[in-house]
Design a protein around this motif. Structure first.
Motif, PDB file in Angstrom:
ATOM      1  N   ARG A  40     -18.997   8.704  -2.114  1.00  0.00           N
ATOM      2  CA  ARG A  40     -18.315   7.444  -2.774  1.00  0.00           C
ATOM      3  C   ARG A  40     -17.265   6.703  -1.414  1.00  0.00           C
ATOM      4  O   ARG A  40     -17.134   5.222  -1.418  1.00  0.00           O
ATOM      5  N   GLN A  41     -16.645   7.593  -0.770  1.00  0.00           N
ATOM      6  CA  GLN A  41     -16.152   6.728   0.405  1.00  0.00           C
ATOM      7  C   GLN A  41     -16.947   6.777   1.735  1.00  0.00           C
ATOM      8  O   GLN A  41     -17.829   7.423   2.191  1.00  0.00           O
ATOM      9  N   ASP A  42     -16.636   5.927   3.001  1.00  0.00           N
ATOM     10  CA  ASP A  42     -16.659   5.999   4.330  1.00  0.00           C
ATOM     11  C   ASP A  42     -16.138   6.769   5.155  1.00  0.00           C
ATOM     12  O   ASP A  42     -16.666   6.505   6.276  1.00  0.00           O
ATOM     13  N   HIS A  43     -15.407   7.771   4.453  1.00  0.00           N
ATOM     14  CA  HIS A  43     -14.686   8.430   5.653  1.00  0.00           C
ATOM     15  C   HIS A  43     -14.588   9.931   4.772  1.00  0.00           C
ATOM     16  O   HIS A  43     -14.374   9.964   3.703  1.00  0.00           O
ATOM     17  N   LEU A 131      -6.842   8.556   1.306  1.00  0.00           N
ATOM     18  CA  LEU A 131      -6.501   8.283   2.262  1.00  0.00           C
ATOM     19  C   LEU A 131      -6.271   7.724   1.981  1.00  0.00           C
ATOM     20  O   LEU A 131      -4.858   6.796   2.376  1.00  0.00           O
ATOM     21  N   ASN A 132      -6.515   6.430   1.266  1.00  0.00           N
ATOM     22  CA  ASN A 132      -5.597   5.449   0.201  1.00  0.00           C
ATOM     23  C   ASN A 132      -4.552   6.020  -0.660  1.00  0.00           C
ATOM     24  O   ASN A 132      -3.619   4.962  -0.513  1.00  0.00           O
ATOM     25  N   ASP A 133      -4.277   7.586  -1.084  1.00  0.00           N
ATOM     26  CA  ASP A 133      -3.009   7.849  -1.463  1.00  0.00           C
ATOM     27  C   ASP A 133      -2.176   7.771  -0.426  1.00  0.00           C
ATOM     28  O   ASP A 133      -1.366   7.256  -1.186  1.00  0.00           O
ATOM     29  N   ALA A 134      -2.572   8.225   0.544  1.00  0.00           N
ATOM     30  CA  ALA A 134      -1.270   8.412   1.706  1.00  0.00           C
ATOM     31  C   ALA A 134      -0.993   7.326   1.770  1.00  0.00           C
ATOM     32  O   ALA A 134       0.407   6.722   2.273  1.00  0.00           O
ATOM     33  N   LEU A 135      -1.948   5.629   2.330  1.00  0.00           N
ATOM     34  CA  LEU A 135      -1.217   4.492   2.264  1.00  0.00           C
ATOM     35  C   LEU A 135      -1.426   4.060   1.609  1.00  0.00           C
ATOM     36  O   LEU A 135       0.546   3.065   1.775  1.00  0.00           O
ATOM     37  N   HIS A 136      -1.113   3.496   0.199  1.00  0.00           N
ATOM     38  CA  HIS A 136       0.162   3.195  -1.344  1.00  0.00           C
ATOM     39  C   HIS A 136       1.099   3.974  -0.817  1.00  0.00           C
ATOM     40  O   HIS A 136       1.812   2.614  -1.280  1.00  0.00           O
TER      41      HIS A 136
END
Length: 390
Positions: A40-43, A131-136
């Motif tokens: 579901r993610q692109d990475h 990754l989104n957790d880390a960026l958030h």
């Protein structure tokens, strides 16, 4: 006769590395499979290095390369979508209105952050898995760092590997303004870790002034506070950030599959990693339950990927299958900037030497040689760039 079609659900260590290993075999033209990877993610996320994003020792492209980049030279079709279910009778993967048929299936969907049903946990506690957790988290930290607040109060729930590694990185980033504490229900941090790593971690926490609350449970989280129960007494303390590292949960769609499950909801697999009574379906990583209770680590997933790829080839080419046997290569922890610990294969290292060794091991473990070269060159150039920027 059409080519056999292998569908892999999940692009983490288990799924992606299975696809990459399949590409390395010397297939005969008539037997070479078509491979579809679904995520579901692109990475992809190289999760052991996710902590380096907090201190900006590494950049997102190094830790989370896209599947398009990683698979651009191999005949693997990548599909970005959310899987809803699998129909083993029709041999289809259902993704909304779309159905993808398969001859062989690998379920390596990984897990999600396991939250408990307590007031404010899902609303205010931050997970650290993607990754989104880390960026958030970095956005939250920047906001606090640019505020007028004298102190930055951070609580990490969970004294396991993730909690300890997070705490050390956050302490190094926040410096003198940081006030960090780890909350754990047990009486010891890193309870299942080698003693050497455990002692090194305790020293690293003490050196950074990180407080550890043992035998303590969270009862509620709000936008600016945390309520804790210790020996029957509940105390509420201020907190600017609460991070939740309390385990891994299996995705609901995996639990609902019409396939054999273990009591814990994971898919029941045999020694060859095939789901019981379904020899054309494999399960790996966090969603698989074999006779042995294996840790949910990248090391296990990568080793399972090798065996799974071999066994898929065995089914296609009518060769014997291999049983999976986990070989423990040891454990590594990052304990802040330029500091780590390593224990395994007769070696015990800590400090900067362990930090360098950990980096080199993970560089070797990055999914493709091209990405290894790009990241390795960047690591060589970074110190020079920082020196010139002074």
């Amino acid at each position: 006769m059409s080519q056999p079609h292998i569908v892999i659900i999940g692009g983490g260590f288990a799924g992606l590395y299975t696809a990459l290993r399949l590409l390395q075999f010397p297939w005969e033209t008539s037997q070479r499979p078509d491979i579809t990877l679904i995520d579901r993610q692109d990475h992809f996320v190289f999760s052991p290095l996710l902590y380096e994003l907090i201190t900006e020792e590494m950049q997102p492209w190094e830790v989370a390369p896209t599947y398009t980049e990683l698979l651009r030279h191999g005949p693997v079709k990548f599909v970005q979508t959310q899987v809803q279910t699998v129909d083993p009778e029709q041999k289809t993967v259902v993704c909304g209105d779309r159905q993808i048929t398969y001859d062989y299936l690998v379920i390596a969907a990984g897990g999600t952050t396991k939250f408990v049903d307590l007031p404010g946990i899902k609303e205010y506690a931050l997970p650290f898995k993607t990754l989104n957790d880390a960026l958030h988290l970095k956005e939250k930290l920047r906001a606090l760092e640019t505020s007028a607040a004298e102190k930055i109060r951070i609580a990490i729930v969970g004294g396991g590997y993730s909690g300890v590694e997070l705490a050390c990185k956050l302490a190094d980033r926040s410096g003198d303004r940081g006030r960090l504490r780890i909350i754990d229900r047990g009486d010891e941090i890193l309870k299942n870790a080698p003693k050497f790593n455990q002692l090194a971690a305790k020293e690293a926490l003490e050196a950074r002034g990180i407080w550890v609350d043992y035998a303590t449970e969270v009862t509620e989280v709000t936008a600016d506070s945390l309520s804790l129960r210790y020996k029957g007494e509940v105390d509420t303390i201020p907190a600017d950030l609460v991070l939740w590292t309390g385990g891994t949960a299996i995705a609901p769609w995996v639990k609902d599959l019409a396939l054999p499950h273990a009591d814990n909801g994971k898919l029941d697999v045999n020694a060859q990693l095939q789901i019981q009574n379904h020899p054309n379906i494999f399960a790996l990583g966090d969603v698989a339950q074999a006779e042995d209770n294996l840790p949910m680590t990248a090391q296990v997933a990568i080793q399972q990927a090798d065996v799974c790829a071999w066994n898929l080839r065995g089914l296609i080419t009518n060769k014997p299958l291999l049983p999976f046997k986990f070989f423990n290569l040891g454990e590594m922890l990052t304990l802040g900037e330029n500091n780590a610990t390593l224990s395994g294969l007769g070696l015990e290292l800590e400090g900067n030497l362990a930090h360098v060794a950990r980096r080199l091991v993970y560089l070797y473990r990055l999914p493709t040689w091209e990405h290894q070269v790009q990241v390795g060159l960047n690591w060589l150039v970074q110190p020079l760039a920082k020196l010139l920027a002074r």
